[in-house]
Enzyme design. Structure first.
Site, short mmCIF file in Angstrom:
data_model
loop_
_atom_site.label_atom_id
_atom_site.label_comp_id
_atom_site.label_asym_id
_atom_site.label_seq_id
_atom_site.Cartn_x
_atom_site.Cartn_y
_atom_site.Cartn_z
N SER A 141 0.73 -1.22 0.08
CA SER A 141 -0.02 0.02 0.09
C SER A 141 0.82 1.07 -0.25
O SER A 141 1.54 1.35 0.98
CB SER A 141 -0.87 0.04 1.28
OG SER A 141 -1.53 1.41 1.42
N HIS B 184 -1.03 -1.05 -4.33
CA HIS B 184 -2.33 -0.81 -3.85
C HIS B 184 -2.41 0.73 -3.44
O HIS B 184 -1.39 1.48 -2.76
CB HIS B 184 -2.67 -1.55 -2.76
CG HIS B 184 -4.13 -1.32 -2.04
ND1 HIS B 184 -5.22 -1.95 -2.12
CD2 HIS B 184 -4.45 -0.52 -0.90
CE1 HIS B 184 -6.13 -1.34 -1.69
NE2 HIS B 184 -5.82 -0.51 -0.74
N ASP C 190 -4.43 4.05 -2.26
CA ASP C 190 -5.73 4.13 -1.43
C ASP C 190 -6.33 5.79 -1.51
O ASP C 190 -5.52 6.68 -1.42
CB ASP C 190 -5.47 4.04 0.02
CG ASP C 190 -5.09 2.82 0.50
OD1 ASP C 190 -6.08 1.89 0.48
OD2 ASP C 190 -4.13 2.50 1.08
N MET D 266 -8.75 8.69 -0.31
CA MET D 266 -9.70 8.87 0.81
C MET D 266 -10.06 10.54 0.30
O MET D 266 -9.48 11.24 -0.20
CB MET D 266 -9.20 9.07 1.88
CG MET D 266 -8.24 7.43 2.31
SD MET D 266 -7.76 7.45 4.08
CE MET D 266 -6.87 5.77 3.77
N HIS E 49 -7.95 1.67 -4.48
CA HIS E 49 -9.20 1.32 -3.55
C HIS E 49 -9.82 2.96 -3.12
O HIS E 49 -9.07 3.84 -2.70
CB HIS E 49 -8.42 0.84 -2.37
CG HIS E 49 -9.50 0.75 -1.16
ND1 HIS E 49 -8.86 0.53 0.22
CD2 HIS E 49 -10.78 0.76 -0.94
CE1 HIS E 49 -9.89 0.37 1.02
NE2 HIS E 49 -11.06 0.63 0.50
N MET F 13 -12.19 5.17 -1.45
CA MET F 13 -12.93 5.26 -0.05
C MET F 13 -13.54 6.89 -0.03
O MET F 13 -13.09 7.60 0.39
CB MET F 13 -11.96 5.41 1.13
CG MET F 13 -11.35 3.96 1.41
SD MET F 13 -9.73 3.71 2.50
CE MET F 13 -8.78 4.06 1.30
N MET G 164 -12.26 -5.43 4.11
CA MET G 164 -11.34 -4.62 5.27
C MET G 164 -11.25 -5.19 6.33
O MET G 164 -12.16 -5.55 7.04
CB MET G 164 -11.98 -3.34 5.34
CG MET G 164 -12.00 -2.19 4.32
SD MET G 164 -10.62 -2.02 3.26
CE MET G 164 -9.65 -1.16 4.79
N ASP H 216 -7.12 -6.27 3.68
CA ASP H 216 -6.35 -4.73 3.65
C ASP H 216 -6.73 -4.20 5.02
O ASP H 216 -7.70 -4.10 5.43
CB ASP H 216 -7.24 -3.76 2.78
CG ASP H 216 -6.64 -2.57 2.50
OD1 ASP H 216 -5.56 -2.30 3.22
OD2 ASP H 216 -7.33 -1.57 1.83
C1 DX5 Z 1 -6.63 1.76 5.47
C2 DX5 Z 1 -5.89 1.57 3.75
C3 DX5 Z 1 -5.02 0.42 3.62
C4 DX5 Z 1 -3.80 0.90 4.69
C5 DX5 Z 1 -3.23 -0.55 5.07
O1 DX5 Z 1 -7.57 2.62 5.08
O2 DX5 Z 1 -7.27 1.15 3.13
O3 DX5 Z 1 -4.74 0.21 2.49
O4 DX5 Z 1 -2.58 1.36 3.61
O5 DX5 Z 1 -2.00 -0.05 5.84
P1 DX5 Z 1 -1.49 -1.21 6.87
O6 DX5 Z 1 -0.97 -2.33 6.32
O7 DX5 Z 1 -0.51 -0.51 7.66
O8 DX5 Z 1 -2.81 -1.49 8.04
ZN ZN Z 2 -6.76 0.20 0.85
#
Ligand code: DX5
Ligand code: ZN
Length: 218
Positions: free
Chosen positions: A9, A34, A36, A38, A67, A69, A138, A176
């Protein structure tokens, strides 16, 4: 069940030197990254936008697993697809037409998937199983890296894996949040084939070995 894939990630990378940190992902032998996204509404944090993905795209051949969010992902899927995402996953919790957004993703020609939070029942993804390439369960409440893995989520991945088998489907099952070398085998035993790891990957002393440990799980 597919062969195991590690998707580091980018959230856990140094955000001032993403291109360099992506080279660490490649050097470890990984094939996925990956990403993320947000929005500060669906989750209480902000990260990257389509421009980040567009700027990374020519710098790497990694499969970009984006991903989203977002409270209103339908307004952004086109921008992320055009920026070069290979796969886009969307949450089922916000109020919008998930089925229509999956149709948008199909028309955009990207791989697509649905995501559920730790407290969302597995049944919430059941209507979409025939359409998706991946289901993401998740294992932390989304928003931040570095949280603790919630093992009870694996009951849901086992249920989703049963549906996958009984329906004769071949979508991937991804986890994840808090994934590390200790809990990855437990995930694998519960139908998981795709492992996102942020902190555990970037903090690992030997990232190549970390990848091998995940990608050789039976
Ligand atoms: C959390 C993200 C994850 C995050 C995971 O909201 O969707 O992808 O980067 O990070 P770790 O592996 O540190 O929990
Ligand atoms: Zn993620």
């Amino acid at each position: 069940m597919g062969s195991p894939i590690l998707a580091p990630s980018m959230l856990a990378a140094d955000h001032t030197r993403l291109a360099e940190d992506i080279k660490l992902v490649e050097a470890a032998g990984c094939t996925w990254l990956h990403v993320d996204i947000m929005d500060g509404h669906f989750v209480p944090n902000l990260t990257f936008g389509p421009q980040t993905v567009a700027d990374l795209r020519p710098k790497t051949e990694l499969f970009l697993d984006v991903h989203l969010m977002l409270a209103q992902p339908q307004h952004f899927v086109e921008a992320f697809a055009k920026a070069g995402a290979d796969q886009i996953t969307i949450h089922v919790e916000p109020s919008y037409d998930v089925g229509a957004c999956l149709d948008q993703l199909k028309d955009l020609g990207v791989k697509r998937g649905v995501v559920i939070n730790p407290r969302t029942p597995a049944e919430a993804v059941e209507p979409y199983l025939r359409e998706v390439d991946i289901v993401l369960a998740m294992t932390v409440q989304p928003g931040f890296g570095g949280q603790s893995f919630q093992q009870d989520v694996l009951e849901k991945t086992a249920q989703i894996a049963k549906w996958r088998e009984s329906l004769g489907l071949d979508f991937r099952i991804e986890v994840d949040g808090g994934v590390n070398a200790e809990n990855a085998p437990l995930c694998r035993a519960k139908g998981v084939d795709t492992f996102v790891a942020g902190t555990a990957f970037f903090k690992s002393e030997d990232r190549s070995l970390f990848r091998k440990n995940i990608e050789t799980l039976d």
